[in-house]
Design a protein around this motif. Structure first.
Motif, short mmCIF file in Angstrom:
data_model
loop_
_atom_site.label_atom_id
_atom_site.label_comp_id
_atom_site.label_asym_id
_atom_site.label_seq_id
_atom_site.Cartn_x
_atom_site.Cartn_y
_atom_site.Cartn_z
N LYS A 131 0.84 -1.19 0.00
CA LYS A 131 0.00 0.00 0.00
C LYS A 131 0.88 1.24 0.00
O LYS A 131 1.99 1.21 0.55
CB LYS A 131 -0.92 0.00 1.22
N PRO A 132 0.39 2.30 -0.61
CA PRO A 132 1.19 3.53 -0.61
C PRO A 132 1.33 4.07 0.79
O PRO A 132 0.48 3.82 1.65
CB PRO A 132 0.38 4.49 -1.49
N PRO A 133 2.41 4.75 1.04
CA PRO A 133 2.60 5.31 2.38
C PRO A 133 1.46 6.25 2.72
O PRO A 133 0.94 6.94 1.84
CB PRO A 133 3.93 6.07 2.27
N PRO A 134 1.06 6.27 3.94
CA PRO A 134 -0.13 7.07 4.31
C PRO A 134 0.16 8.57 4.30
O PRO A 134 0.11 9.23 5.34
CB PRO A 134 -0.46 6.57 5.71
N LEU A 135 0.45 9.06 3.11
CA LEU A 135 0.76 10.49 3.02
C LEU A 135 -0.47 11.36 3.25
O LEU A 135 -0.34 12.55 3.49
CB LEU A 135 1.35 10.80 1.65
N ASP A 136 -1.63 10.76 3.11
CA ASP A 136 -2.83 11.58 3.29
C ASP A 136 -3.01 11.98 4.74
O ASP A 136 -3.82 12.86 5.04
CB ASP A 136 -4.05 10.82 2.78
N LYS A 137 -2.28 11.34 5.62
CA LYS A 137 -2.38 11.77 7.02
C LYS A 137 -1.74 13.13 7.23
O LYS A 137 -1.99 13.79 8.24
CB LYS A 137 -1.70 10.74 7.93
N LEU A 138 -0.92 13.53 6.30
CA LEU A 138 -0.27 14.84 6.42
C LEU A 138 -1.12 15.95 5.83
O LEU A 138 -0.68 17.09 5.76
CB LEU A 138 1.08 14.82 5.70
N LEU A 149 -1.49 12.50 -0.73
CA LEU A 149 -1.28 11.19 -1.32
C LEU A 149 -1.17 11.28 -2.84
O LEU A 149 -0.53 10.45 -3.48
CB LEU A 149 -2.43 10.27 -0.92
N LYS A 150 -1.79 12.32 -3.39
CA LYS A 150 -1.78 12.43 -4.86
C LYS A 150 -0.42 12.81 -5.39
O LYS A 150 -0.17 12.68 -6.59
CB LYS A 150 -2.82 13.46 -5.30
N PHE A 151 0.43 13.29 -4.53
CA PHE A 151 1.79 13.56 -5.00
C PHE A 151 2.57 12.26 -5.12
O PHE A 151 3.56 12.19 -5.84
CB PHE A 151 2.51 14.51 -4.04
N TYR A 152 2.12 11.26 -4.41
CA TYR A 152 2.80 9.96 -4.48
C TYR A 152 2.19 9.09 -5.56
O TYR A 152 2.87 8.57 -6.43
CB TYR A 152 2.73 9.28 -3.13
N THR A 153 0.89 8.96 -5.48
CA THR A 153 0.19 8.18 -6.50
C THR A 153 -1.20 8.74 -6.67
O THR A 153 -1.85 9.10 -5.70
CB THR A 153 0.10 6.71 -6.10
N ASP A 154 -1.61 8.82 -7.92
CA ASP A 154 -2.93 9.38 -8.20
C ASP A 154 -3.59 8.53 -9.28
O ASP A 154 -3.30 8.67 -10.46
CB ASP A 154 -2.80 10.82 -8.68
N PRO A 155 -4.43 7.61 -8.85
CA PRO A 155 -5.05 6.73 -9.86
C PRO A 155 -5.89 7.50 -10.87
O PRO A 155 -6.04 7.06 -12.00
CB PRO A 155 -5.94 5.80 -9.02
N ASN A 156 -6.42 8.65 -10.46
CA ASN A 156 -7.30 9.39 -11.37
C ASN A 156 -6.54 10.40 -12.22
O ASN A 156 -7.16 11.22 -12.89
CB ASN A 156 -8.37 10.12 -10.56
N TYR A 157 -5.22 10.33 -12.15
CA TYR A 157 -4.45 11.38 -12.83
C TYR A 157 -4.76 11.44 -14.32
O TYR A 157 -5.09 12.49 -14.86
CB TYR A 157 -2.96 11.12 -12.63
N PHE A 158 -4.72 10.30 -14.96
CA PHE A 158 -4.89 10.31 -16.41
C PHE A 158 -6.33 10.62 -16.78
O PHE A 158 -6.60 11.25 -17.79
CB PHE A 158 -4.45 8.97 -17.00
N PHE A 159 -7.21 10.16 -15.94
CA PHE A 159 -8.61 10.49 -16.22
C PHE A 159 -8.84 11.99 -16.09
O PHE A 159 -9.51 12.61 -16.91
CB PHE A 159 -9.53 9.71 -15.27
N ASP A 160 -8.25 12.57 -15.04
CA ASP A 160 -8.40 14.01 -14.87
C ASP A 160 -7.79 14.75 -16.04
O ASP A 160 -8.34 15.74 -16.53
CB ASP A 160 -7.76 14.47 -13.57
#
Lengths: 577, 78
Positions: A131-138, A149-160
């Protein structure tokens, strides 16, 4: 990173942890371990194959179901078709309306690659991933509100990315269409802009229809002479020629003024509502515009009936404005110096500014010379700004036709005066008389009357007359200054004229305010559209809606046409202010 | 003698080990074959199912159209 769908588990079957005991047992141990691992592999393989066959069986079952239902439908259809009699074809229009529109019940595959429709084997593989590191806690420590968390991984990036691209393209298409629709209109505005002052809608309409007709004709394959060139050049030529002679006619110079009138409209609410002119000269200029507009509209409303009759002369008789000069014209001498607005200064300014500023005010009498000790900047602004119009009028007041026209207006105003309830209006201050006197002075028939002493305006100031009254008083004489001369000589009906004018002016002001409000409303509507658009954009989170919106925009040609025509109708209201 | 017997034992074990390894190799090979077959089977099945699905969808659309046409007539008639 590509992931295998199914992984057979122990990959290295022979590897294990062995203890070094004695050599002969060693080989056997390795063999046995390898065999057990192979058995594990086989079990894993069996599980995967079961999964695989299960999926295939499920799909084939679905297919079979669909094929069965399809077969049933085909059978039913064939029965129906055999029962159909080709003779009964009485299709009545009423029945057609009763029918429901055809709507396909077929559902097409959607969200093929989403997490929900992922095959179970793939899902298991995904679950084994780290699992990605819990960056969303920050997130709570971020100021910009972005998801860490989107700076680490963003599943919706290409869709956006795709969504933004598509939406921008859609917007661009829409804007292009909007511009294409509005470009010819603005050109036609520019060409036909001036028209008759009183009726802004009038001149615009024929040109639009002409444009439309022309386009229709062109669409039918006819070739037309370039009418526009012929149509425009005379205007400009006449305009330039007439500037020196007649100091321009109102017919032709409306175009350059238009932007300014819009500007006026913007600045108007602040200046007029507050009724207080700030000290900055620029603001004063803005402030004076609305009043000019009021004068103009008042004048036009009064003059319109007659301009219809004396159309050949009525238009030229309307105020002269070298509108082209006006926009670039610097504001009047800044009153900041307090005593700067000396009569000399104002007089010196008037001739140059006369053409530029005198829009709609050729009938106005020359302003009284500005008192030397004026304290309020607003007074100075009014006085100075009004000068040009009046002086220019004076030059034209000489013509007998002019006086005729004025007499007409006067008669009309008098008839209106009788209907007015004077009580509603603030009592006319004594000052207007003094202000009137300049008109007498300048008007050709009564030159002997001396210019008003500067002290009187001062008295006017000291009287504490409201700022709204002042401009009205100053303005009032203009429309009928030829007739006013007689009245002033008789000295009776002058006060009545003032309230009348004031009333009319306030009425016009109300109109103006109404129009301005409408204009503001229009803008708000546009903003609301933008908001809705943004909301839509924010709401567009799935492919189907985005594509549907795009298709809708592409198909909305006819609607946008009607909208544009509406806006074309609305715009005259805006600019007429 | 003892060394000879020891060497023979080791040789026998090694032979045995070779035999076992061959056996394991056969098993793993067969497992590979099974997986390859399963994969190809899966692939072919899926492609066939996909083509079948396509045809079915087409047929469903056509049937929709035909039903709509016939229902139109049937509705209008009464």
């Amino acid at each position: 990173m590509p992931l295998p769908k199914r992984v057979i588990e122990p990959i290295f079957v022979a590897r294990s942890v062995y203890e070094r005991n004695e050599l002969p047992g060693d080989l056997e141990t390795v063999t046995n371990t390898t065999l057990t691992n192979i058995m594990r592999q086989l079990s894993s393989l069996a599980r995967h194959s079961e999964d695989l066959f299960g999926e295939l069986a499920r799909e084939t079952n679905n297919m079979a179901d669909r094929a069965n239902s399809l077969q049933g439908r085909i059978d039913r259809l064939s029965i129906k078709v055999t029962q159909l009699d080709s003779e009964a074809k009485d299709v009545s229009l009423k029945d057609i309306h009763k029918k429901k529109a055809f709507k396909s019940a077929t559902q097409f595959d959607q969200d093929i690659f989403s997490r929900a429709t992922m095959p179970t084997a793939m899902l298991e593989t995904y679950q084994t991933c780290d699992k990605p590191p819990p960056l969303d806690k920050l997130n709570c420590y971020r100021d910009d509100g972005k998801d860490g968390l989107k700076f680490y991984t963003d599943p919706n990036y290409f869709f956006d990315l795709w969504r933004q691209d598509i939406l921008q393209e859609t917007e661009r298409m829409k804007n292009d269409r909007y511009k294409q629709k509005h470009k010819p209109k603005s050109e036609s505005n520019a060409s036909s802009g001036g028209g008759k002052r009183g009726q802004n809608k009038r001149p615009r309409q024929p040109t639009n229809t002409r444009e439309k007709q022309r386009q229709i004709a062109i669409g039918h394959g006819e070739t037309l002479m370039p009418n526009n060139v012929i149509y425009r050049t005379p205007n400009s030529i006449v305009n330039q020629q007439e500037v020196p002679v007649y100091s321009t006619t109102d017919y032709y110079d409306g175009r350059p003024n238009r932007p300014n009138s819009i500007e006026l409209r913007r600045s108007y609410p602040e200046g007029s509502e507050s009724g207080y002119a700030p000290a900055s000269p620029h603001y004063q200029q803005q402030m004076s515009y609305p009043q000019q507009m009021n004068d103009e509209s008042a004048y036009n409303s009064a003059m319109y009936a007659q301009s219809q009759i004396e159309s050949p002369y009525g238009a030229p008789g309307t105020p002269s404005r070298g509108g082209k000069i006006r926009p670039t014209q610097p504001p009047p001498a800044p009153p900041s110096s307090g005593s700067g607005g000396t009569p000399n200064v104002s007089n010196a300014n008037t001739p140059t500014r006369g053409r530029s500023m005198s829009q709609g005010r050729d009938v106005l009498p020359p302003p009284p010379p500005i008192p030397s000790n004026i304290s309020s900047p607003q007074q100075v602004a009014n006085g100075i700004l009004r000068h040009p119009g009046r002086t220019s009028m004076n030059t034209r007041g000489d013509s007998p036709q002019r006086t005729d026209l004025n007499n007409h207006v006067m008669a009309q105003l008098n008839s209106q005066i009788t209907n007015i309830d004077i009580n509603d209006l603030p009592p006319p201050p004594p000052v207007p008389q003094y202000h009137m006197s300049p008109s007498n002075n300048i008007a050709p028939p009564a030159p002997p009357i001396a210019p008003p002493p500067p002290a009187l305006p001062n008295g006017n100031l000291s009287n504490g007359i409201t700022t709204n009254n002042k401009p009205a008083n100053i303005i009032t004489p203009p429309p009928n200054h030829a007739g006013l001369l007689k009245e002033i000589e008789t000295g009776i009906s002058l006060r009545k004229v003032d309230p009348q004018q004031q009333n009319q002016r306030s009425y016009n002001q109300g109109d103006l305010m109404k129009e301005i409000r409408e204009g503001i409303k229009l803008r708000k509507v546009e903003q609301m559209r933008d908001d809705i658009r943004q909301q839509k954009q924010s709401n567009l989170h799935d492919v189907a809606s985005i594509l549907a919106r795009r298709v809708a925009i592409e198909l909305s040609d006819s609607e946008s046409d009607s909208d544009d025509s509406d806006e074309e109708w609305m715009e005259p209201n805006e600019t007429s202010a | 003698m003892a060394s000879d017997t020891h060497r023979e034992a080791i040789q026998r074990q090694i032979h045995q080990d070779w035999a076992n390894r061959e056996y394991i190799e056969v098993i793993t090979n067969s497992i590979k074959k099974i997986t390859a077959f399963l994969n190809s089977f899966d692939m072919s099945c899926r492609s066939r199912l996909a083509s079948l699905n396509e045809k079915l969808t087409l047929l469903e659309r056509k049937i929709d159209h035909l039903e709509a046409c016939i229902n139109k007539d049937s509705i209008v008639r009464p």
